[in-house]
Design a protein around this motif. Structure first.
Motif, PDB file in Angstrom:
ATOM      1  N   SER A   1      10.071   3.663  -3.736  1.00  0.00           N
ATOM      2  CA  SER A   1       9.863   2.511  -3.739  1.00  0.00           C
ATOM      3  C   SER A   1      10.917   1.914  -5.129  1.00  0.00           C
ATOM      4  O   SER A   1      11.394   0.757  -4.921  1.00  0.00           O
ATOM      5  CB  SER A   1       8.221   2.071  -3.937  1.00  0.00           C
TER       6      SER A   1
ATOM      7  N   PRO B   1      -0.459   5.244  -6.656  1.00  0.00           N
ATOM      8  CA  PRO B   1       0.326   5.602  -5.708  1.00  0.00           C
ATOM      9  C   PRO B   1       1.109   6.979  -5.893  1.00  0.00           C
ATOM     10  O   PRO B   1       0.921   7.578  -7.157  1.00  0.00           O
ATOM     11  CB  PRO B   1       1.429   4.669  -5.421  1.00  0.00           C
TER      12      PRO B   1
ATOM     13  N   VAL C   1       6.041   8.363  -3.149  1.00  0.00           N
ATOM     14  CA  VAL C   1       6.254   6.912  -2.923  1.00  0.00           C
ATOM     15  C   VAL C   1       6.594   6.059  -3.779  1.00  0.00           C
ATOM     16  O   VAL C   1       7.425   5.176  -3.768  1.00  0.00           O
ATOM     17  CB  VAL C   1       4.684   6.322  -2.394  1.00  0.00           C
TER      18      VAL C   1
ATOM     19  N   ASP D   1      -1.809   2.681  -3.556  1.00  0.00           N
ATOM     20  CA  ASP D   1      -2.532   3.288  -2.571  1.00  0.00           C
ATOM     21  C   ASP D   1      -3.831   3.024  -2.209  1.00  0.00           C
ATOM     22  O   ASP D   1      -4.645   2.331  -3.034  1.00  0.00           O
ATOM     23  CB  ASP D   1      -2.443   4.952  -2.732  1.00  0.00           C
TER      24      ASP D   1
ATOM     25  N   GLU E   1       0.668  -1.239   0.213  1.00  0.00           N
ATOM     26  CA  GLU E   1      -0.089   0.155   0.087  1.00  0.00           C
ATOM     27  C   GLU E   1       1.006   1.299  -0.020  1.00  0.00           C
ATOM     28  O   GLU E   1       0.533   2.377  -0.280  1.00  0.00           O
ATOM     29  CB  GLU E   1      -0.886   0.136   1.440  1.00  0.00           C
ATOM     30  N   ASN E   2       2.020   1.119   0.517  1.00  0.00           N
ATOM     31  CA  ASN E   2       3.088   2.286   0.502  1.00  0.00           C
ATOM     32  C   ASN E   2       4.540   1.579   0.347  1.00  0.00           C
ATOM     33  O   ASN E   2       4.640   0.533   0.265  1.00  0.00           O
ATOM     34  CB  ASN E   2       2.696   3.155   1.486  1.00  0.00           C
TER      35      ASN E   2
END
Length: 209
Positions: free
Chosen positions: A45, A37, A41, A28, A8-9
Motif C-alpha cells: 500500500s 494491517p 499489506v 484491517d 481495509e486492505n
C-alpha cells in the motif's frame, strides 16, 4: 476539503485514489472498527501511495473493542508502530484510554515518543471520553503535538447529522490548534454539508469518494 479514504486492505486503494481520495487510512478488520494491517499489506500500500504522492496513515490497534490496553497489547502496538515507521509511512492512527475514559497519558506518551517525526491522528477513542472532559482532552492532545482527532461525535450507530453541532463546538474551541477529521457515516454525498455545518476541512470514510 481533504477526503481520507478508509481502506481495509490494498484492494480498493487504487480506485479510491483515482476517484479523488487525498489521503488513505489503512487498517484491517473494519467490522470491529479497524486494527493494525499486516506488514505485507502495509508495504504494498505504501509503495503505491508513495508513487501517487498520497499520504498513508496506518492504524495501530491490536484488537477491536474498547481502547483500554494492557501492557502486552501496548507492547504489540509499540512494535507495530516501529515497523510502520521503518517502512517510512506518513503517519499513524491510535488512541489509548484509562478505565475512567480519560486519555491514558502514560501509554500515549510512550507511543508518541516512538511516533516522533510521523503525523499522528488520535482516533475515535475521543468519542468515548466524557463530554465534560472533551475540551481538556483537546488541550492535552495539542500540548503533545498530535496532528488530528478523528471523531464521529457519539456512538457509531447514530447518524453523523445528530452530532454536527457538538463537533462544530469542539472545532471552534480548538481554534486551529489541531485538525478535526469527521467520520462515521460521512459519504461523498454529504461530505460538503458536514464540512459546511461544522467548520471541518477533513472528512473520513469508506464511501468518501
Amino acid at each position: 476539503m481533504i477526503k481520507e479514504f478508509c481502506a481495509e486492505n490494498f484492494t480498493n486503494i487504487p480506485q479510491a485514489i483515482h476517484n479523488g481520495a487525498n489521503r488513505i487510512e489503512l487498517c484491517d478488520n473494519l467490522a470491529v472498527g479497524g486494527t493494525t494491517p499486516s506488514t505485507g499489506v502495509l508495504e504494498e500500500s505504501f509503495a503505491y501511495t508513495s508513487e501517487k504522492s498520497i499520504p498513508l496513515m496506518v492504524m495501530i490497534r491490536p484488537r477491536g473493542g474498547d481502547f483500554i490496553y494492557n501492557d502486552t497489547e501496548l507492547k504489540i502496538m509499540h512494535t507495530d508502530l516501529i515497523e510502520a515507521k521503518k517502512l517510512g509511512v506518513d503517519g499513524v492512527v491510535f488512541g489509548c484510554l484509562t478505565p475512567s475514559n480519560w486519555i491514558d497519558e502514560e501509554a500515549m506518551e510512550l507511543l508518541l515518543d516512538v511516533a516522533d517525526g510521523l503525523q499522528v491522528t488520535f482516533h475515535m477513542a475521543f468519542d468515548a471520553i466524557e463530554e465534560t472532559r472533551k475540551k481538556a482532552a483537546i488541550d492535552w492532545l495539542v500540548a503533545h503535538q498530535v496532528d488530528r482527532i478523528l471523531v464521529h461525535g457519539g456512538p457509531l450507530d447514530t447518524p453523523i447529522e445528530e452530532h454536527l453541532t457538538k463537533i462544530s463546538e469542539w472545532i471552534a474551541y480548538a481554534d486551529g490548534r489541531i485538525t478535526f477529521v469527521v467520520g462515521g457515516g460521512v459519504r461523498s454525498t454529504n461530505a460538503q454539508a458536514v464540512c459546511t455545518q461544522t467548520g471541518a476541512t477533513e472528512v473520513h470514510g469508506t464511501r468518501i469518494v
